[in-house]
Write an enzyme that holds these catalytic residues in place. Structure first.
Site, PDB file in Angstrom:
ATOM      1  N   CYS A 220       2.607  52.338  80.523  1.00  0.00           N
ATOM      2  CA  CYS A 220       3.398  51.821  81.643  1.00  0.00           C
ATOM      3  C   CYS A 220       3.731  52.948  82.627  1.00  0.00           C
ATOM      4  CB  CYS A 220       4.649  51.111  81.116  1.00  0.00           C
ATOM      5  SG  CYS A 220       5.447  50.046  82.342  1.00  0.00           S
TER       6      CYS A 220
ATOM      7  N   HIS B 112       2.761  47.304  76.802  1.00  0.00           N
ATOM      8  CA  HIS B 112       3.692  47.696  75.745  1.00  0.00           C
ATOM      9  C   HIS B 112       3.315  46.972  74.449  1.00  0.00           C
ATOM     10  CE1 HIS B 112       6.565  49.800  78.324  1.00  0.00           C
ATOM     11  NE2 HIS B 112       6.481  48.799  79.189  1.00  0.00           N
TER      12      HIS B 112
END
Length: 513
Positions: free
Chosen positions: A334, A447
């Site tokens: 991310c 994630h």
């Protein structure tokens, strides 16, 4: 309307979230349809519901323990700290912008209706709602705008279990002091105490428990022991401090280093690795820790541009660039993926006053910050092999989730590690992240990668072979989350007065006991 029971604490990190998780599992095993609730959560560990809305990680965990899908009503307000006394405010799963602490304090009364409606919907759909407070109900400087502790207890007419952490010391003073600072009607609402994280001989604690009951007139519901190596994600940054003190691994163990950037978020991405045999996961704050690690992870960040500047100022940027030149495995997740790219564009000032910020240049991608956040549960497939797949292809689907403002555009979409197949159940094929030419630097916006057992196993296989570790003697016995919820529920059931607990709920056991 279903009855409620509430867990409040004498302080942050007293064990409220874990006790609520345990109670959710206990009541589910007893045959109740149970749901968790926390009106306001402050955490950088968040989760995405099945309909693409953002809630605190703790309530997603508690929903799993309850055997149900999480929903936004379980955590209608989420605060995500951004530094400088400012937080992003997420209401009913969507960001409404950032506010200073003083601004939010003035804004909170407007949220009472949102809280009441979410709680009503849960109570209408379940047999019991287990509510979690935040911090301490005795924070007298905040009580005039309380929307998470006694305000909710009164709204739900909930008996309150007050939990204290004996492992930190001073637990009896914390209990008595909290009671002294509460208003008379609030003291009346406290129904029982739970002593948490106890290590030692219970007989030595008995005089203190008797004193506590005599002094306050409230019973002790139980003494919960310290539960070691529990594979349940933490929501509190306090738990991160212990990770900084982890020992260095031996030559027969893998050294996984996570760079602890100042605005670290969703650090539970590595939680599954922490429970693998022969793996030591360390969160580090010094750049010299990068060079000898078997895997370096640049994690998610709530403030990517600020943390990128910190990487450069602290010397981490140079250490990471040197590692990439030497061919050491490096994973950016991310915000970490965005930092590894060539450029970050922020024309709307979402994170920075600078419209363009140069990245580390280790991956051929560019990030463009949008004004609307992406929150999605994701189904993906492996597009290009990397060290995450032990250098070979993978047929199995990969599950994960996305939470980000920055949209990553790889220069070569055919050279991405993953291809998104769907978001929130809707087909949407697109490339995710980027790879270096040697496959040793990987960037992804997903994630939860290591919750995929095949990704975790292949990554560790690659790292062990590269280090010359024979893996034949390593027993892979990482427990499932459901196993851990059962273990937690069983421990708590064995150390609480279950008869008193049932009386507090106002219900009778549903199944034979």
């Amino acid at each position: 309307m279903a009855p409620t029971i509430m867990v409040q604490g004498t302080a942050s990190s007293a064990g409220k979230s874990l006790l609520v998780t345990a109670l959710c599992r206990f009541f589910r095993r007893e045959g109740l349809r149970v749901a968790p609730f926390k009106s306001q959560n402050m955490s950088l560990n968040s989760a995405v519901t099945i309909d693409g809305l953002e809630i605190g990680r703790a309530q997603a965990v508690q929903a799993e323990a309850s055997g149900i899908l999480s929903c936004v009503d379980m955590n209608p307000i989420l605060l995500k700290p951004e530094g400088d006394r400012r937080s992003q405010v997420v209401v009913l799963g969507k960001s409404i912008g950032s506010m200073l602490a003083t601004e939010y304090h003035e804004y909170k009364p407007r949220l009472t209706t949102v809280i009441a409606e979410s709680l009503t919907r849960l109570r209408s759909n379940y047999d019991l709602v287990v509510i979690e407070g935040a911090g301490s109900p005795a924070e007298i400087n905040l009580k005039d705008r309380d929307i998470v502790n006694m305000h909710v207890a009164k709204l739900a007419d909930a008996p309150v279990i007050l939990v204290g952490d004996i492992d930190r010391g001073g637990v009896f003073a914390s209990f008595v002091g909290t009671m002294e600072l509460l208003e008379p009607d609030e003291r009346d609402r406290i129904a029982a105490f739970v002593v948490n994280k106890f290590r030692g001989d219970l007989a030595l604690l008995t005089p203190g428990l008797e004193f506590l009951s005599e002094r306050t007139g409230k019973p002790v519901l139980g003494v919960v022991p310290y539960i070691k190596d529990l594979r349940i994600a933490d929501e509190d940054s306090v738990s991160l401090e212990a990770r900084l003190a982890r020992r260095r691994p031996s030559q027969q163990e893998l050294d996984v280093v996570v760079v602890r950037v100042p605005h670290l978020s969703n650090y539970d991405d590595v939680e599954a690795l922490e429970h693998e045999a022969g793996v030591v996961v360390r969160f580090v704050e010094q750049p010299d820790e990068v060079a000898g690690a078997d895997l370096v992870i640049l994690p998610g960040s709530k403030s990517t541009v600020a943390d990128l500047a910190w990487l450069r100022a602290s010397g981490f940027a140079g250490a990471i660039e040197a590692r990439a030149r030497e061919g050491g495995p490096l994973l950016g997740v991310c915000g970490g993926c965005q930092m590894l790219g060539e450029m970050i564009d922020d024309p709307h000032g979402v994170e920075s006053a600078e419209p363009h910020v140069r990245g580390l240049g280790l991956l051929a991608l560019r990030t463009h910050f949008e004004q609307e956040k992406v929150t999605a549960q994701v189904l993906a497939r492996v597009r290009c092999p990397s060290f995450l797949t032990d250098g070979v292809g993978l047929e199995e689907a990969v599950h994960g989730y996305e939470i980000h403002m920055g949209m990553v555009v790889p220069h070569n979409q055919q050279a991405s590690p993953f291809e998104i197949q769907s978001r929130n159940g809707r087909t949407k094929v697109r490339s995710d992240g980027a790879l270096s030419s040697d496959g040793m630097v990987v960037g992804t916006m997903l994630h939860g990668l290591f919750e995929n057992e095949v990704i975790r196993a292949r990554t560790l296989s690659f790292l062990r072979r590269r280090k010359g570790i024979f893996a034949g003697d390593i027993i892979r016995c990482i427990p499932t989350k459901q196993d851990e919820y059962d273990r937690l529920g069983a421990v708590v059931r064995g150390h609480l007065d279950c008869e008193l607990l049932w009386r507090l709920t106002g219900r009778c056991p549903v199944l034979p006991r």
